[in-house]
Design a protein around this motif. Structure first.
Motif, PDB file in Angstrom:
ATOM      1  N   HIS A 180       0.793  -0.880   0.065  1.00 53.04           N
ATOM      2  CA  HIS A 180       0.185   0.077   0.035  1.00 53.04           C
ATOM      3  C   HIS A 180       0.859   1.635   0.388  1.00 53.04           C
ATOM      4  O   HIS A 180       1.815   1.226   1.179  1.00 53.04           O
ATOM      5  CB  HIS A 180      -1.132   0.054   1.428  1.00 53.04           C
ATOM      6  N   CYS A 181       0.701   2.465  -1.052  1.00 52.82           N
ATOM      7  CA  CYS A 181       1.380   3.437  -1.126  1.00 52.82           C
ATOM      8  C   CYS A 181       0.862   4.238  -0.277  1.00 52.82           C
ATOM      9  O   CYS A 181      -0.587   4.864  -0.354  1.00 52.82           O
ATOM     10  CB  CYS A 181       1.282   3.650  -2.600  1.00 52.82           C
ATOM     11  N   ALA A 182       1.196   5.129   0.900  1.00 48.56           N
ATOM     12  CA  ALA A 182       0.494   6.027   2.015  1.00 48.56           C
ATOM     13  C   ALA A 182       0.430   7.470   0.868  1.00 48.56           C
ATOM     14  O   ALA A 182      -0.451   8.307   1.151  1.00 48.56           O
ATOM     15  CB  ALA A 182       1.437   6.017   2.755  1.00 48.56           C
ATOM     16  N   GLY A 183       0.888   7.630   0.328  1.00 44.01           N
ATOM     17  CA  GLY A 183       1.001   8.818  -0.324  1.00 44.01           C
ATOM     18  C   GLY A 183       0.211   8.835  -1.506  1.00 44.01           C
ATOM     19  O   GLY A 183      -0.578  10.029  -1.838  1.00 44.01           O
ATOM     20  N   CYS A 184      -0.628   7.808  -2.255  1.00 39.05           N
ATOM     21  CA  CYS A 184      -1.841   7.902  -3.199  1.00 39.05           C
ATOM     22  C   CYS A 184      -2.703   6.996  -3.305  1.00 39.05           C
ATOM     23  O   CYS A 184      -3.859   7.153  -3.521  1.00 39.05           O
ATOM     24  CB  CYS A 184      -1.480   7.962  -4.683  1.00 39.05           C
ATOM     25  N   GLY A 185      -2.120   6.246  -2.277  1.00 39.87           N
ATOM     26  CA  GLY A 185      -3.670   4.728  -1.494  1.00 39.87           C
ATOM     27  C   GLY A 185      -3.444   4.678  -2.624  1.00 39.87           C
ATOM     28  O   GLY A 185      -4.754   3.416  -1.766  1.00 39.87           O
ATOM     29  N   ARG A 186      -3.309   3.905  -3.934  1.00 37.84           N
ATOM     30  CA  ARG A 186      -3.173   3.048  -3.882  1.00 37.84           C
ATOM     31  C   ARG A 186      -2.283   1.691  -4.072  1.00 37.84           C
ATOM     32  O   ARG A 186      -1.694   2.004  -2.808  1.00 37.84           O
ATOM     33  CB  ARG A 186      -2.704   3.331  -5.769  1.00 37.84           C
ATOM     34  N   ASP A 187      -2.738   0.569  -3.990  1.00 37.29           N
ATOM     35  CA  ASP A 187      -2.283  -0.672  -3.867  1.00 37.29           C
ATOM     36  C   ASP A 187      -1.200  -1.425  -5.364  1.00 37.29           C
ATOM     37  O   ASP A 187      -1.193  -1.290  -6.142  1.00 37.29           O
ATOM     38  CB  ASP A 187      -3.230  -2.023  -3.851  1.00 37.29           C
ATOM     39  N   ILE A 223       4.167  -5.746  -6.161  1.00 33.57           N
ATOM     40  CA  ILE A 223       5.778  -5.503  -6.280  1.00 33.57           C
ATOM     41  C   ILE A 223       6.788  -5.097  -7.447  1.00 33.57           C
ATOM     42  O   ILE A 223       7.824  -4.496  -7.412  1.00 33.57           O
ATOM     43  CB  ILE A 223       5.909  -6.875  -5.598  1.00 33.57           C
ATOM     44  N   HIS A 224       6.471  -5.993  -8.623  1.00 30.68           N
ATOM     45  CA  HIS A 224       7.073  -5.541  -9.448  1.00 30.68           C
ATOM     46  C   HIS A 224       6.837  -4.462 -10.260  1.00 30.68           C
ATOM     47  O   HIS A 224       7.329  -4.035 -11.395  1.00 30.68           O
ATOM     48  CB  HIS A 224       6.714  -6.573 -10.283  1.00 30.68           C
ATOM     49  N   GLU A 225       5.816  -3.808 -10.231  1.00 32.91           N
ATOM     50  CA  GLU A 225       5.180  -2.848 -10.471  1.00 32.91           C
ATOM     51  C   GLU A 225       6.198  -1.168  -9.492  1.00 32.91           C
ATOM     52  O   GLU A 225       6.472  -0.114 -10.583  1.00 32.91           O
ATOM     53  CB  GLU A 225       3.792  -1.967 -10.758  1.00 32.91           C
ATOM     54  N   LEU A 226       7.013  -1.444  -8.970  1.00 33.81           N
ATOM     55  CA  LEU A 226       7.927  -0.982  -7.996  1.00 33.81           C
ATOM     56  C   LEU A 226       9.268  -0.299  -8.051  1.00 33.81           C
ATOM     57  O   LEU A 226      10.004  -0.992  -8.785  1.00 33.81           O
ATOM     58  CB  LEU A 226       8.063  -1.154  -6.478  1.00 33.81           C
ATOM     59  N   GLU A 227       9.405   1.532  -8.174  1.00 32.73           N
ATOM     60  CA  GLU A 227      10.989   1.715  -9.101  1.00 32.73           C
ATOM     61  C   GLU A 227      11.867   1.427  -7.894  1.00 32.73           C
ATOM     62  O   GLU A 227      11.626   1.538  -6.842  1.00 32.73           O
ATOM     63  CB  GLU A 227      10.446   3.215  -8.940  1.00 32.73           C
ATOM     64  N   TYR A 285      12.752   1.468  -2.437  1.00 28.25           N
ATOM     65  CA  TYR A 285      11.554   1.603  -3.304  1.00 28.25           C
ATOM     66  C   TYR A 285      10.330   2.727  -3.265  1.00 28.25           C
ATOM     67  O   TYR A 285      10.424   3.549  -2.943  1.00 28.25           O
ATOM     68  CB  TYR A 285      10.754   0.196  -2.926  1.00 28.25           C
ATOM     69  N   ARG A 286       9.842   2.989  -4.502  1.00 29.92           N
ATOM     70  CA  ARG A 286       9.343   3.918  -4.659  1.00 29.92           C
ATOM     71  C   ARG A 286       7.791   3.907  -5.839  1.00 29.92           C
ATOM     72  O   ARG A 286       7.975   2.509  -6.107  1.00 29.92           O
ATOM     73  CB  ARG A 286       9.518   5.279  -5.234  1.00 29.92           C
ATOM     74  N   CYS A 287       7.112   4.729  -5.256  1.00 33.84           N
ATOM     75  CA  CYS A 287       5.639   4.458  -6.075  1.00 33.84           C
ATOM     76  C   CYS A 287       5.629   4.850  -7.518  1.00 33.84           C
ATOM     77  O   CYS A 287       6.400   5.662  -7.973  1.00 33.84           O
ATOM     78  CB  CYS A 287       4.654   4.561  -5.553  1.00 33.84           C
ATOM     79  N   PRO A 288       5.245   3.667  -8.429  1.00 32.96           N
ATOM     80  CA  PRO A 288       4.913   4.290  -9.800  1.00 32.96           C
ATOM     81  C   PRO A 288       4.082   5.229 -10.912  1.00 32.96           C
ATOM     82  O   PRO A 288       4.611   6.059 -11.117  1.00 32.96           O
ATOM     83  CB  PRO A 288       4.943   3.018 -11.182  1.00 32.96           C
ATOM     84  N   PHE A 289       3.342   5.575  -9.275  1.00 29.61           N
ATOM     85  CA  PHE A 289       2.425   6.597  -9.530  1.00 29.61           C
ATOM     86  C   PHE A 289       2.824   8.569  -8.819  1.00 29.61           C
ATOM     87  O   PHE A 289       2.594   9.374  -9.876  1.00 29.61           O
ATOM     88  CB  PHE A 289       0.957   5.846  -9.185  1.00 29.61           C
ATOM     89  N   CYS A 290       2.700   7.719  -8.061  1.00 37.07           N
ATOM     90  CA  CYS A 290       3.075   9.346  -6.539  1.00 37.07           C
ATOM     91  C   CYS A 290       4.497   9.269  -6.796  1.00 37.07           C
ATOM     92  O   CYS A 290       5.123  10.886  -6.106  1.00 37.07           O
ATOM     93  CB  CYS A 290       1.986   9.416  -5.971  1.00 37.07           C
ATOM     94  N   HIS A 291       5.902   8.523  -6.706  1.00 41.02           N
ATOM     95  CA  HIS A 291       6.995   8.948  -6.210  1.00 41.02           C
ATOM     96  C   HIS A 291       7.269   8.680  -5.019  1.00 41.02           C
ATOM     97  O   HIS A 291       7.868   9.517  -4.801  1.00 41.02           O
ATOM     98  CB  HIS A 291       7.803   9.575  -7.953  1.00 41.02           C
TER      99      HIS A 291
END
Length: 50
Positions: free
Chosen positions: A5-12, A15-19, A33-39
């Protein structure tokens, strides 16, 4: 499929999508590790393995 779960944008995020960014340090390697949507940096990735 394992997701975190990404606390920044709330998306689940799968694992393979993470930067990832790995840097060498004196004590070994550190991977971040960073979220690919909100970084936003994702902290709970290690808890999802296992």
């Amino acid at each position: 499929m394992v997701r975190v779960h990404c606390a920044g944008c709330g998306r689940d995020v799968a694992i393979h999508e993470l930067e990832t960014k790995t840097v060498a340090q004196r004590s070994g390697f550190e991977t971040r590790y960073r979220c690919p949507f909100c970084h936003e940096e994702v902290e709970d990735v290690a808890d999802s393995f296992g």
